[in-house]
Design a protein around this motif. Sequence first.
Motif, PDB file in Angstrom:
ATOM      1  N   THR A 132       0.865  -1.175   0.000  1.00  0.00           N
ATOM      2  CA  THR A 132       0.000   0.000   0.000  1.00  0.00           C
ATOM      3  C   THR A 132       0.900   1.224   0.000  1.00  0.00           C
ATOM      4  OG1 THR A 132      -0.115   0.152   2.414  1.00  0.00           O
ATOM      5  CG2 THR A 132      -1.818  -1.158   1.297  1.00  0.00           C
ATOM      6  N   ALA A 133       0.392   2.295  -0.589  1.00  0.00           N
ATOM      7  CA  ALA A 133       1.170   3.533  -0.641  1.00  0.00           C
ATOM      8  C   ALA A 133       0.229   4.717  -0.486  1.00  0.00           C
ATOM      9  CB  ALA A 133       1.927   3.628  -1.960  1.00  0.00           C
ATOM     10  N   ASN A 134       0.564   5.582   0.440  1.00  0.00           N
ATOM     11  CA  ASN A 134      -0.141   6.848   0.604  1.00  0.00           C
ATOM     12  C   ASN A 134       0.822   7.955   0.210  1.00  0.00           C
ATOM     13  OD1 ASN A 134      -1.266   4.986   3.024  1.00  0.00           O
ATOM     14  ND2 ASN A 134      -2.863   6.243   2.130  1.00  0.00           N
ATOM     15  N   HIS A 135       0.477   8.663  -0.865  1.00  0.00           N
ATOM     16  CA  HIS A 135       1.341   9.724  -1.391  1.00  0.00           C
ATOM     17  C   HIS A 135       0.926  11.057  -0.775  1.00  0.00           C
ATOM     18  CE1 HIS A 135       2.675   6.641  -4.055  1.00  0.00           C
ATOM     19  NE2 HIS A 135       1.478   6.521  -4.604  1.00  0.00           N
ATOM     20  N   LEU A 136       1.913  11.760  -0.212  1.00  0.00           N
ATOM     21  CA  LEU A 136       1.632  12.962   0.560  1.00  0.00           C
ATOM     22  C   LEU A 136       2.174  14.239  -0.069  1.00  0.00           C
ATOM     23  CD1 LEU A 136       2.651  11.356   3.957  1.00  0.00           C
ATOM     24  CD2 LEU A 136       0.337  11.548   3.000  1.00  0.00           C
ATOM     25  N   LYS A 137       3.189  14.108  -0.921  1.00  0.00           N
ATOM     26  CA  LYS A 137       3.860  15.291  -1.463  1.00  0.00           C
ATOM     27  C   LYS A 137       4.384  14.979  -2.855  1.00  0.00           C
ATOM     28  CE  LYS A 137       7.694  18.401  -0.086  1.00  0.00           C
ATOM     29  NZ  LYS A 137       7.459  19.264  -1.175  1.00  0.00           N
ATOM     30  N   SER A 138       4.341  15.943  -3.754  1.00  0.00           N
ATOM     31  CA  SER A 138       4.898  15.791  -5.104  1.00  0.00           C
ATOM     32  C   SER A 138       6.387  16.131  -5.096  1.00  0.00           C
ATOM     33  CB  SER A 138       4.184  16.717  -6.088  1.00  0.00           C
ATOM     34  OG  SER A 138       2.833  16.362  -6.217  1.00  0.00           O
ATOM     35  N   VAL A 139       7.124  15.494  -5.995  1.00  0.00           N
ATOM     36  CA  VAL A 139       8.553  15.763  -6.149  1.00  0.00           C
ATOM     37  C   VAL A 139       8.831  15.922  -7.641  1.00  0.00           C
ATOM     38  CG1 VAL A 139      10.896  14.911  -5.743  1.00  0.00           C
ATOM     39  CG2 VAL A 139       9.090  14.379  -4.111  1.00  0.00           C
ATOM     40  N   LYS A 140       9.615  16.958  -8.001  1.00  0.00           N
ATOM     41  CA  LYS A 140       9.930  17.225  -9.405  1.00  0.00           C
ATOM     42  C   LYS A 140      11.376  16.927  -9.766  1.00  0.00           C
ATOM     43  CE  LYS A 140       6.464  20.742 -10.189  1.00  0.00           C
ATOM     44  NZ  LYS A 140       6.145  21.928 -10.942  1.00  0.00           N
ATOM     45  N   GLU A 141      12.278  16.939  -8.782  1.00  0.00           N
ATOM     46  CA  GLU A 141      13.699  16.754  -9.088  1.00  0.00           C
ATOM     47  C   GLU A 141      14.447  16.255  -7.862  1.00  0.00           C
ATOM     48  OE1 GLU A 141      14.877  20.637 -10.314  1.00  0.00           O
ATOM     49  OE2 GLU A 141      14.877  21.436  -8.284  1.00  0.00           O
ATOM     50  N   GLY A 142      15.691  15.886  -8.070  1.00  0.00           N
ATOM     51  CA  GLY A 142      16.530  15.410  -6.976  1.00  0.00           C
ATOM     52  C   GLY A 142      16.417  13.913  -6.813  1.00  0.00           C
ATOM     53  N   TYR A 143      16.401  13.486  -5.573  1.00  0.00           N
ATOM     54  CA  TYR A 143      16.269  12.063  -5.243  1.00  0.00           C
ATOM     55  C   TYR A 143      15.141  11.887  -4.249  1.00  0.00           C
ATOM     56  CZ  TYR A 143      20.755  10.746  -7.322  1.00  0.00           C
ATOM     57  OH  TYR A 143      21.772  10.495  -8.205  1.00  0.00           O
ATOM     58  N   VAL A 144      14.592  10.678  -4.234  1.00  0.00           N
ATOM     59  CA  VAL A 144      13.736  10.241  -3.137  1.00  0.00           C
ATOM     60  C   VAL A 144      14.436   9.065  -2.475  1.00  0.00           C
ATOM     61  CG1 VAL A 144      11.506  11.120  -3.896  1.00  0.00           C
ATOM     62  CG2 VAL A 144      12.296   8.917  -4.768  1.00  0.00           C
ATOM     63  N   TYR A 145      14.234   8.957  -1.163  1.00  0.00           N
ATOM     64  CA  TYR A 145      14.915   7.965  -0.339  1.00  0.00           C
ATOM     65  C   TYR A 145      13.872   7.103   0.353  1.00  0.00           C
ATOM     66  CZ  TYR A 145      18.584  11.362  -1.094  1.00  0.00           C
ATOM     67  OH  TYR A 145      19.476  12.220  -1.684  1.00  0.00           O
TER      68      TYR A 145
END
Length: 141
Positions: free
Chosen positions: A87-100
């Motif tokens: 399951t995944a709850n998405h809370l914030k958008s990201v346009k660049e960089g990395y996600v950890y």
Amino acid sequence: MQLSKKETLVELNKIGKNTLMETLGIEITDCGDDFLIARMPVNSRVYQPDGVLHGGATAALAESVGSYASHLFANLDDVFVRGIEITANHLKSVKEGYVYAKATFLHKGRTTQLLDIRITDDNDNLVSVCRLSTISLPKKK
């Protein structure tokens, strides 16, 4: 012989060659007794049409790091590990960089495992909260 942390990270990243993990640029970056961390670049390969991180790519990152954690802590001579549910709850958008993604165990049973996976951005903002359940099944001898 037990591998060093650096050797473990090298081996874990080798396993991802020619897989979805390589396609998405997912790299295992840290591990400990009760956690595993991976990162994924946010670029056009993982965008949805409006130029932000696709939730499916986020879920793929979460399932990858969670599955790796289950594999790392299982006795793979005797069992194989498969994902059961994510399951995944998405809370914030990201346009660049990395996600950890940091995977930690909520339950580490002999047969089933439940992992909490927190996805953050470069500024440590919470992007998604995911849960992955895995199962360890006996190998046929």
